[in-house]
Scaffold this active site. Sequence first.
Site, short mmCIF file in Angstrom:
data_model
loop_
_atom_site.label_atom_id
_atom_site.label_comp_id
_atom_site.label_asym_id
_atom_site.label_seq_id
_atom_site.Cartn_x
_atom_site.Cartn_y
_atom_site.Cartn_z
N GLU A 1 47.46 4.69 6.27
CA GLU A 1 47.74 4.83 7.71
C GLU A 1 46.85 3.85 8.50
OE1 GLU A 1 49.31 8.64 10.00
OE2 GLU A 1 47.14 8.69 9.93
N HIS B 1 48.71 13.06 -18.90
CA HIS B 1 49.89 13.67 -19.52
C HIS B 1 51.15 13.41 -18.71
CE1 HIS B 1 47.37 15.67 -22.46
NE2 HIS B 1 46.52 15.83 -21.47
N LYS C 1 58.26 9.00 14.23
CA LYS C 1 58.41 10.25 15.00
C LYS C 1 59.51 10.10 16.04
CE LYS C 1 53.56 11.71 14.80
NZ LYS C 1 52.35 11.85 15.56
O1 F6P Z 1 51.00 11.28 11.21
C1 F6P Z 1 50.45 10.70 12.36
C2 F6P Z 1 49.38 11.53 12.88
O2 F6P Z 1 49.22 11.12 14.17
C3 F6P Z 1 48.09 11.42 12.06
O3 F6P Z 1 47.35 10.30 12.40
C4 F6P Z 1 47.45 12.71 12.39
O4 F6P Z 1 46.42 13.02 11.49
C5 F6P Z 1 48.64 13.65 12.28
O5 F6P Z 1 49.70 12.91 12.86
C6 F6P Z 1 48.47 14.97 12.98
O6 F6P Z 1 48.24 14.80 14.33
P1 F6P Z 1 47.60 15.95 15.21
O7 F6P Z 1 46.27 16.28 14.63
O8 F6P Z 1 47.53 15.38 16.58
O9 F6P Z 1 48.52 17.13 15.15
#
Ligand code: F6P
Length: 489
Positions: free
Chosen positions: A308, A339, A458
Amino acid sequence: MASVTGAGLTLDVSYQAIEIPGLLKQLQLPENFDAYRRQLLKGEYLNVSEQRNVTHSLCRSIHAVTGRSEKATRFDDIVQKLRSGRWLGATGKPVTAVVNIGVGGSDLGPNMGAFALKEFANDAALNELDVHFVSSMDGGQLYAVLPLIDPETTVFIIASKSFGTIDTFANVNTVREWIKPQLTEQQWLAQHVIGVSSNGVKMSDYGIPAAHQLTFGEGVGGRLSLWSAIGLSIALSCGLYTFERMLTGARAMDKHFGEAPAAENIPLLMALYGIYNRNELGINNLAVLPYDGRLRMLPSYLQQLDMESNGKQATADNKAIDYATGPIIWGDFGPNGQHAFFQHLHQGFDAFAADFVLVLKRQAPGFSSAVAAKLAEQQQLSVANCLAHRQLMKFGAANEASPRDHYPGGHPSNLLYMDELTPETFGALIAAYEHKVFVQGVYWQLNSFDQPGVEMGKKCALDILASLEGGNEPAFDESTNELIKKART
Ligand code: F6P
């Protein structure tokens, strides 16, 4: 043998393809690297795209500073109340279970730490808490946890830096429905929910009482947040003292990273070997192979931390990149990997680099001396296997007469080892990887602290969700349209 030591860890690079002096000659860090490193350790390094300082290193001292902050006191009080059985639910029963609901950094670090350090709990908690983790938006994990707990004796930690992640609130919404036969929503919010976030306003708007809100700074990236209040479930699993020992280990690694010369600096060498393997040898992946069951979640944790951060094609000042950046991180704990996928590692066609993480010895307090001796034997077995597979991957074994018995070898690896896994060495290990990722980001000129690819994913998911929930003809590609229609019915 080429190895360097610091903060209770040793990095053996004997099985890499180049020796340390040659590596340092070939790969030059940018001139401003020292300044950037100082900034990082002081919480002053700038995450340019989000215009805020990167402050996770500072979290490691919150608990250790004299004159404790109000935040740390609240964290400590909550932990002590829950671990001592003094936290009563709305119907007067002591709380015996905690469920951490969070995803990404709000799940992976806490989950890994709670599991790895559980055996170090030594605060004589009267009340052994069951600590569960729920992350996936599909509800599959929640489905498995709900039958094990009782609304009247469970506290839910809503762990979300943004306090808005759809995955997390999908689980929270289901829980809010599930508690209803036994608790009102008001009772649940008042006595059964703890919020952990950098957004206090959103926690208040949700109805979480101020005394049950734990905040941490915006500058603490999700994937770097286990040292902050997000680490609450680690402290609940193993106690405050052990949590602080973990922070102490991370601080020791900060010091080592800040002060050790390049040729003796563990995170820096890990970073440079990674760059060498990626850019000079063209190896696009790194297998993470911990030889200790307590570290079984390390590969998943490092996937987020590394991929990330450095899986990017644009520089921090938004110029397109024409060189390879962060590799694919994958793995499993070594004894299980043997394994499963080790066959391919020994005899498949693909290039890979590996990080073996090894714990040499194991104490077994709480067991009879006979059982402790057996556990010690098991640790030796694990050491032998780690060293053997590492050797075979490096040197191979040739048999000209029989291709079936030909093991090409030639795969570079690090061996990161410690005498024992302790809260300190665990903290140092995680901090070492954090700094490795930072150094690589500086070298590749990335901003390692944002994640535009994830944000874009997202957004795409929200578009599809809207189409799924709406009645109109979907307007995506043919395959997606078809699946949306099937999922609607
Ligand atoms: O997956 C993207 C992200 O923004 C991560 O960087 C982060 O750890 C996760 O989503 C959860 O985000 P939050 O803690 O704001 O719920």
